[in-house]
Design a protein around this motif. Sequence first.
Motif, PDB file in Angstrom:
ATOM      1  N   ALA A 141      26.777   3.516 -58.676  1.00  0.00           N
ATOM      2  CA  ALA A 141      26.539   3.432 -57.225  1.00  0.00           C
ATOM      3  C   ALA A 141      25.177   2.815 -56.918  1.00  0.00           C
ATOM      4  CB  ALA A 141      26.635   4.818 -56.599  1.00  0.00           C
TER       5      ALA A 141
ATOM      6  N   LEU B   6      25.158  -0.948 -57.278  1.00  0.00           N
ATOM      7  CA  LEU B   6      26.013  -1.508 -56.229  1.00  0.00           C
ATOM      8  C   LEU B   6      25.273  -1.511 -54.888  1.00  0.00           C
ATOM      9  CD1 LEU B   6      28.910  -2.535 -55.987  1.00  0.00           C
ATOM     10  CD2 LEU B   6      29.589  -0.270 -55.285  1.00  0.00           C
TER      11      LEU B   6
ATOM     12  N   LEU C 221      44.635  -1.047 -54.262  1.00  0.00           N
ATOM     13  CA  LEU C 221      43.646  -0.603 -53.255  1.00  0.00           C
ATOM     14  C   LEU C 221      43.420   0.906 -53.347  1.00  0.00           C
ATOM     15  CD1 LEU C 221      44.474  -2.684 -50.093  1.00  0.00           C
ATOM     16  CD2 LEU C 221      42.240  -2.440 -51.161  1.00  0.00           C
TER      17      LEU C 221
ATOM     18  N   MET D 139      27.748   7.107 -51.540  1.00  0.00           N
ATOM     19  CA  MET D 139      28.800   6.091 -51.565  1.00  0.00           C
ATOM     20  C   MET D 139      30.181   6.719 -51.343  1.00  0.00           C
ATOM     21  SD  MET D 139      27.840   3.061 -51.906  1.00  0.00           S
ATOM     22  CE  MET D 139      26.982   1.786 -52.749  1.00  0.00           C
ATOM     23  N   GLY D 140      30.952   6.129 -50.484  1.00  0.00           N
ATOM     24  CA  GLY D 140      32.327   6.566 -50.289  1.00  0.00           C
ATOM     25  C   GLY D 140      32.554   7.314 -48.982  1.00  0.00           C
TER      26      GLY D 140
ATOM     27  N   THR E  91      33.722   4.880 -46.358  1.00  0.00           N
ATOM     28  CA  THR E  91      35.018   4.331 -46.774  1.00  0.00           C
ATOM     29  C   THR E  91      36.142   5.300 -46.421  1.00  0.00           C
ATOM     30  OG1 THR E  91      33.978   3.120 -48.570  1.00  0.00           O
ATOM     31  CG2 THR E  91      36.330   3.527 -48.766  1.00  0.00           C
ATOM     32  N   VAL E  92      35.928   6.571 -46.730  1.00  0.00           N
ATOM     33  CA  VAL E  92      36.942   7.596 -46.422  1.00  0.00           C
ATOM     34  C   VAL E  92      37.220   7.615 -44.915  1.00  0.00           C
ATOM     35  CG1 VAL E  92      37.352  10.082 -46.364  1.00  0.00           C
ATOM     36  CG2 VAL E  92      36.392   9.039 -48.407  1.00  0.00           C
TER      37      VAL E  92
ATOM     38  N   VAL F  27      35.817   4.134 -55.672  1.00  0.00           N
ATOM     39  CA  VAL F  27      34.657   4.074 -54.774  1.00  0.00           C
ATOM     40  C   VAL F  27      34.181   5.476 -54.412  1.00  0.00           C
ATOM     41  CG1 VAL F  27      33.981   3.514 -52.410  1.00  0.00           C
ATOM     42  CG2 VAL F  27      35.115   1.815 -53.808  1.00  0.00           C
ATOM     43  N   VAL F  28      35.157   6.345 -54.085  1.00  0.00           N
ATOM     44  CA  VAL F  28      34.790   7.692 -53.652  1.00  0.00           C
ATOM     45  C   VAL F  28      34.147   8.482 -54.787  1.00  0.00           C
ATOM     46  CG1 VAL F  28      35.735   9.867 -52.807  1.00  0.00           C
ATOM     47  CG2 VAL F  28      36.490   7.730 -51.824  1.00  0.00           C
TER      48      VAL F  28
ATOM     49  N   GLY G 229      53.448  -6.343 -52.425  1.00  0.00           N
ATOM     50  CA  GLY G 229      52.731  -5.552 -51.428  1.00  0.00           C
ATOM     51  C   GLY G 229      52.418  -4.156 -51.942  1.00  0.00           C
TER      52      GLY G 229
ATOM     53  N   LEU H   4      32.390   7.192 -57.379  1.00  0.00           N
ATOM     54  CA  LEU H   4      31.451   6.379 -58.155  1.00  0.00           C
ATOM     55  C   LEU H   4      30.316   7.225 -58.714  1.00  0.00           C
ATOM     56  CD1 LEU H   4      30.813   3.051 -56.216  1.00  0.00           C
ATOM     57  CD2 LEU H   4      31.785   3.329 -58.471  1.00  0.00           C
TER      58      LEU H   4
ATOM     59  N   LEU I 195      42.910  -1.964 -45.263  1.00  0.00           N
ATOM     60  CA  LEU I 195      42.275  -1.126 -46.287  1.00  0.00           C
ATOM     61  C   LEU I 195      41.170  -1.892 -47.019  1.00  0.00           C
ATOM     62  CD1 LEU I 195      45.271   0.905 -47.733  1.00  0.00           C
ATOM     63  CD2 LEU I 195      43.340   1.766 -46.428  1.00  0.00           C
TER      64      LEU I 195
ATOM     65  N   VAL J  71      47.272  -3.775 -45.976  1.00  0.00           N
ATOM     66  CA  VAL J  71      46.453  -4.251 -47.104  1.00  0.00           C
ATOM     67  C   VAL J  71      45.114  -4.789 -46.596  1.00  0.00           C
ATOM     68  CG1 VAL J  71      46.311  -5.943 -48.959  1.00  0.00           C
ATOM     69  CG2 VAL J  71      48.460  -4.736 -48.521  1.00  0.00           C
TER      70      VAL J  71
ATOM     71  N   PHE K 252      40.002   2.636 -54.043  1.00  0.00           N
ATOM     72  CA  PHE K 252      39.517   3.659 -53.108  1.00  0.00           C
ATOM     73  C   PHE K 252      39.027   4.896 -53.868  1.00  0.00           C
ATOM     74  CE2 PHE K 252      40.455   7.326 -50.422  1.00  0.00           C
ATOM     75  CZ  PHE K 252      39.757   6.990 -49.284  1.00  0.00           C
TER      76      PHE K 252
ATOM     77  N   SER L  24      25.682   1.487 -48.270  1.00  0.00           N
ATOM     78  CA  SER L  24      24.585   0.820 -48.977  1.00  0.00           C
ATOM     79  C   SER L  24      23.419   0.560 -48.035  1.00  0.00           C
ATOM     80  CB  SER L  24      25.051  -0.513 -49.561  1.00  0.00           C
ATOM     81  OG  SER L  24      26.069  -0.305 -50.480  1.00  0.00           O
TER      82      SER L  24
ATOM     83  N   LEU M 222      31.553   0.512 -48.005  1.00  0.00           N
ATOM     84  CA  LEU M 222      30.518   0.287 -49.024  1.00  0.00           C
ATOM     85  C   LEU M 222      29.263  -0.312 -48.395  1.00  0.00           C
ATOM     86  CD1 LEU M 222      32.473  -1.148 -52.098  1.00  0.00           C
ATOM     87  CD2 LEU M 222      31.229   0.986 -51.955  1.00  0.00           C
TER      88      LEU M 222
ATOM     89  N   ILE N 261      49.652  -4.313 -54.460  1.00  0.00           N
ATOM     90  CA  ILE N 261      48.322  -4.469 -53.829  1.00  0.00           C
ATOM     91  C   ILE N 261      47.867  -3.136 -53.262  1.00  0.00           C
ATOM     92  CG2 ILE N 261      47.094  -5.597 -51.928  1.00  0.00           C
ATOM     93  CD1 ILE N 261      48.849  -8.042 -52.401  1.00  0.00           C
ATOM     94  N   LEU N 262      48.805  -2.433 -52.611  1.00  0.00           N
ATOM     95  CA  LEU N 262      48.456  -1.116 -52.054  1.00  0.00           C
ATOM     96  C   LEU N 262      48.022  -0.150 -53.150  1.00  0.00           C
ATOM     97  CD1 LEU N 262      51.016  -0.266 -49.252  1.00  0.00           C
ATOM     98  CD2 LEU N 262      48.544  -0.442 -49.074  1.00  0.00           C
TER      99      LEU N 262
ATOM    100  N   VAL O  19      37.430  -0.460 -47.098  1.00  0.00           N
ATOM    101  CA  VAL O  19      36.703  -0.160 -48.344  1.00  0.00           C
ATOM    102  C   VAL O  19      35.368  -0.923 -48.372  1.00  0.00           C
ATOM    103  CG1 VAL O  19      36.736  -0.493 -50.847  1.00  0.00           C
ATOM    104  CG2 VAL O  19      38.739   0.447 -49.689  1.00  0.00           C
TER     105      VAL O  19
END
Lengths: 295, 176
Positions: A27, A30, A12, B70-71, B74-75, A19-20, A5, A22, B52, B49, A16, B64, B60, A8-9, B56
């Motif tokens: 981007a 995507l 993630l 981007m982001g 998500t934030v 992504v922020v 767990g 990118l 999140l 999990v 995260f 998009s 996205l 995975i966190l 995410v």
Amino acid sequence: MRERGYLILLALGVAFLIVVNLPATVAHPLRAIVREGLAPYQAWAARALNHADRVVESVGDFDRLRTECDRLRLENESLRTRVRNGASLERRNVELSRLLGRAREAPGHALACEVIARDDGGGWWQSARLDGGVSSGLGNGQAVITADGLVGRTRDVSDGACDVLLLSDRGSRVAVRFVRSGVPGILTGGGLSPAGEPALGVLAPLPPLTIEYADRGADLRTNDLVVTSGLGGVFPPDLPVGMVRRIEFGPSRLYRRVELTPCADLTRLRYVLVLPPYNAARAAAAEPPREEAEP
Amino acid sequence: MMFTAAMTLLLLLAGLLQSLFPPLVWLGQAKAPVLMALATYYAIAHGRVAMLCVAVVAGLFQDSLSSLPMGFSTVCLSALGLAIQSQRGMWFYETTGTAVMLGFAGGALMTLAIYLLLLSGQEYAPAPAGWVAAKAFGAGFLGALITPAVWMLAAWMERRLDLRGKAEGKTLYGGA
């Protein structure tokens, strides 16, 4: 199990952060993938909604439908005749242009596109999504029109779809001129109601299309037609933009502020034409100088 | 595997619906926050999990589908999900009332947060305060309407696929 767990966190968390942060090079593809993935479904849904709309309109009014059908048949015949005449006139025009020895700039072809979604996903921009993209030869910054007038310009073009920033968006700027007086100006969008309504929000009434800082001494009247001036290199000249609905002095009283009603109905866009990229420099070189109206 | 497939399907459906819903012209062009409603469902009914992951991907999707950088979404969705999960079982339960309240608060707060992020990044010209307030209220209003429906649909789908027992949720929305 608990360690898994946490792993995975952690993954993630890393995802995260990625992504922020990118970069644009990642981007953009995507964003394009998501758009391309959803575009067929958006097109399908838009068509289904259009069909449903038509069914609802027609149910319970068959007489009107039959009359409409007869009228459309006649109109179709009339239009066919006009198209034939138009083709003949076009041929004559080409021949006369050749005779005059004018080098005619290859205009390219306007591309007809269907509107598959209205407004962006969050409602922050006034935009529409079209079913044409790079694969159809479209690029950023091309003028988009309907039969009535200018709609906006393309942006965020991906392979099979693109967005149109509408005239009514607050970030939209178009170089325009008044046809009757020749007075130039910069048109800005008001943001919310593209239908020409004066009140765009319950708490914040804003005009849809405005020309700020119009010359206070210029001859401007209501119902004057405003067209693109061709300056700025994005929009070709003489595309109808809007009609003057109100003229008033700005707060300083040094300039006048002109509100317009758009020529194109921006609320009911279904099919639009995307014009080829406008090359202002070449157009200016090819055309004789325009005679500006006397102020 | 089935849980991931259901999550993907719900995300796709929510993204498509959000792009199709017309905006409320009279309330700052507010659009129905379907993806936000789905994120709140995973926050209230599943573990961190899953929440999140949905935040995410939904973020996205939302960025998009619009021209947002981007982001941003998500934030906002991750912060909203974490806040909901921190109070789950104390303030927030899987009920219709909670769905309405979270839909309203989530829609309004997300709109304000995205506006502030847009301003901070100089991506957006400042809008009139009244328009932003109307937009936040509109998003909250639509969120309050749409969130119970999204929760119901997601819970129904998970029950049909027999996923609720295997997932981390402790309560059942809409009855067992």
